[in-house]
Design an enzyme around this catalytic site. Structure first.
Site, PDB file in Angstrom:
ATOM      1  N   HIS A 130      -3.169   5.002  10.837  1.00  0.00           N
ATOM      2  CA  HIS A 130      -2.178   5.926  10.786  1.00  0.00           C
ATOM      3  C   HIS A 130      -2.581   7.192  11.536  1.00  0.00           C
ATOM      4  O   HIS A 130      -3.660   7.658  11.716  1.00  0.00           O
ATOM      5  CB  HIS A 130      -1.858   6.534   9.301  1.00  0.00           C
ATOM      6  CG  HIS A 130      -2.811   6.719   8.366  1.00  0.00           C
ATOM      7  ND1 HIS A 130      -3.904   5.774   8.024  1.00  0.00           N
ATOM      8  CD2 HIS A 130      -3.000   7.982   7.915  1.00  0.00           C
ATOM      9  CE1 HIS A 130      -4.679   6.363   7.168  1.00  0.00           C
ATOM     10  NE2 HIS A 130      -4.298   7.859   7.201  1.00  0.00           N
ATOM     11  N   HIS A 166       0.845  -1.265   0.101  1.00  0.00           N
ATOM     12  CA  HIS A 166      -0.060   0.056  -0.071  1.00  0.00           C
ATOM     13  C   HIS A 166       0.846   1.211   0.068  1.00  0.00           C
ATOM     14  O   HIS A 166       1.765   1.395   0.856  1.00  0.00           O
ATOM     15  CB  HIS A 166      -1.100   0.034   1.264  1.00  0.00           C
ATOM     16  CG  HIS A 166      -1.980   0.871   0.952  1.00  0.00           C
ATOM     17  ND1 HIS A 166      -3.192   0.704   0.020  1.00  0.00           N
ATOM     18  CD2 HIS A 166      -2.376   2.285   1.456  1.00  0.00           C
ATOM     19  CE1 HIS A 166      -3.973   1.634  -0.142  1.00  0.00           C
ATOM     20  NE2 HIS A 166      -3.367   2.803   0.895  1.00  0.00           N
ATOM     21  N   GLU A 212      -6.757  15.596   8.124  1.00  0.00           N
ATOM     22  CA  GLU A 212      -7.109  15.152   6.511  1.00  0.00           C
ATOM     23  C   GLU A 212      -8.485  15.426   6.461  1.00  0.00           C
ATOM     24  O   GLU A 212      -9.406  15.086   7.227  1.00  0.00           O
ATOM     25  CB  GLU A 212      -6.846  13.820   6.565  1.00  0.00           C
ATOM     26  CG  GLU A 212      -5.389  13.254   6.256  1.00  0.00           C
ATOM     27  CD  GLU A 212      -5.334  11.749   6.286  1.00  0.00           C
ATOM     28  OE1 GLU A 212      -4.157  11.127   6.503  1.00  0.00           O
ATOM     29  OE2 GLU A 212      -6.428  10.822   6.087  1.00  0.00           O
ATOM     30  N   TYR A 220     -15.676   3.748  -1.881  1.00  0.00           N
ATOM     31  CA  TYR A 220     -14.171   3.741  -1.031  1.00  0.00           C
ATOM     32  C   TYR A 220     -14.393   2.807  -0.098  1.00  0.00           C
ATOM     33  O   TYR A 220     -14.880   3.195   0.994  1.00  0.00           O
ATOM     34  CB  TYR A 220     -14.454   5.347  -0.457  1.00  0.00           C
ATOM     35  CG  TYR A 220     -12.963   5.745  -0.030  1.00  0.00           C
ATOM     36  CD1 TYR A 220     -12.063   6.337  -1.102  1.00  0.00           C
ATOM     37  CD2 TYR A 220     -12.369   5.387   1.493  1.00  0.00           C
ATOM     38  CE1 TYR A 220     -10.717   6.672  -0.486  1.00  0.00           C
ATOM     39  CE2 TYR A 220     -11.111   5.798   1.607  1.00  0.00           C
ATOM     40  CZ  TYR A 220     -10.275   6.450   0.867  1.00  0.00           C
ATOM     41  OH  TYR A 220      -9.036   6.760   1.114  1.00  0.00           O
TER      42      TYR A 220
HETATM   43 FE   LIG Z   1      -5.716   9.012   6.160  1.00  0.00          FE
END
Ligand SMILES: [Fe+2]
Length: 389
Positions: A297, A260, A304, A313
């Site tokens: 993460h 990824h 974000e 998604y």
């Molecule tokens: Fe993210």
């Protein structure tokens, strides 16, 4: 910004006499960044670009107040629930912002008035509909998936053909392609995910006759309306490196890895204090044991802001996020796929699925994003708890 262009009529040398058919002089105007030390264009006007006859202060018609993201939470905003609040400029509903960037949503079918943002560049992403972008540089036809990048100070207006929805990214500086994709002289390099041929800019001058023409001007001090003696769309030619352009998200060439790849491979533009990324349909990671979905993460220096514009998604499966949704995953919160999403995508790969259809526009800011009333009015307040179900 991107590369040298010449449109319409310009004299053989800069700063020499250039005369109209009636013998009078065209008026030269330099639009330049960073005090004569960066990119610029020279425009040739029929009338003086300095001739104004009136100035008045303007009160914004939509709420521009911001409040901190407290208590700190991941957020889900449903722009599907927002209705038109005006045109594509005055009807921008503020979703989030900080000292570097303001992010707003607007949907409208009416033309905007002439507008000049003197605080910074704008990048307007067209979510849906067709719209004509008219400016002193000329016209760009834009539609679904187009980013329209507008240099600071460009006088322009939006003329929709039916209903048009946009995400407006208003910078406090200049928006440019990522530096790592450019040669030292500004040409796109071979490993860049797009290049000059993908950028669309005005092809010919666009002139409109008119007198006493109002222009809405945004500055750090607030909003004003200046009335120009003659219509500002009076440019017969221009040349330089600074002009508005459009780039369609479908022309972004995704970069993939065996396992990824993190969001910097999706980076499309950068501005002071933020980046813009395009998540596009692409092959899934192809290591035989890959987990082809983001790992949990915590980007300790970023907030974000993700606008879901197409496809499916998979990392957000089960969260309530749909096309038109926006998620905000702030610093201070570790985020990742919703429960079951990792297993579901591994299962899909085992059944022969090799591609993802996701399409999203992400703005990562390096300072925390405060929340606007537009976002708070369409918030799905249960989103923060969807990882615990
Ligand atoms: Fe993210």
């Amino acid at each position: 910004m991107p590369y040298y262009r010449v449109v319409g009529e310009v004299p053989r040398k800069r700063h020499v006499q250039f005369r109209r058919p009636d013998g009078g002089l065209y008026a030269e105007e330099l639009m330049g960044e960073e005090g004569f030390s960066s990119d610029s264009s020279l425009l040739y006007h029929r009338y003086l670009p300095t001739a104004i006859v009136k100035a008045e202060a303007v009160t914004p018609t939509v709420e521009t107040r911001l409040e901190p993201n407290l208590p700190l939470s991941p957020r889900h905003f449903r722009t599907q629930e927002l209705s038109s609040a005006g045109d594509l400029v005055t009807g921008r509903m503020l979703l989030a912002g900080n000292g570097d960037v303001r992010l707003s949503y607007a949907t409208s079918d009416r033309p905007s008035e002439l507008y000049r943002n003197s605080m910074g560049d704008e990048c307007v992403y067209v979510q849906g509909g067709r719209v004509r972008f008219e400016s002193t540089y000329g016209v760009i036809g834009a539609g679904e998936g187009d980013y329209v990048v507008i240099p600071t100070g460009t006088i322009h207006r939006w003329v929709p053909d039916g209903q048009v929805s946009v995400l407006a990214i208003e910078a406090a500086g200049h928006i440019r392609p990522p530096k790592r994709y450019l040669s030292q002289y500004g040409q796109f390099l071979e490993h860049a995910p797009y290049c000059e041929r993908d950028l669309r800019s005005p092809a010919e001058p666009f002139t409109v006759e008119g007198e006493e023409v109002p222009v809405l001007v945004r500055t750090r001090g607030g909003l004003s309306r200046l009335v120009y003696r003659n219509h500002p769309f009076d440019v017969v030619g221009w040349d330089g490196y600074l002009y508005p352009f459009a780039f369609n998200i479908d022309d972004f060439e995704p970069i993939v890895k065996k396992t990824h790849a993190p969001p910097p491979v999706h980076q499309t533009f950068e501005g002071p204090g933020f980046v813009v990324c395009s998540f596009c349909p692409r092959p899934l990671d192809f290591h035989p044991e890959s987990v082809p979905i983001p790992y949990n993460h915590h980007n300790v220096d970023s907030d974000e802001f993700m606008f879901y514009v197409g496809g499916d998604y998979s990392a957000r499966k089960g969260s309530g996020i749909d096309i038109g949704s926006i998620s905000l995953h702030p610093a201070g919160f570790t985020h990742g796929p919703q429960p079951g999403a990792v297993e579901a995508v591994i299962d899909a790969v085992s059944r022969g699925i090799t591609t993802t259809s996701e399409k999203a526009v992400m703005v990562d800011t390096f300072r925390p994003l405060d929340l606007g009333q537009g976002a708070l009015s369409c918030e799905d307040t249960g989103y923060a708890w969807t990882w615990s179900r």
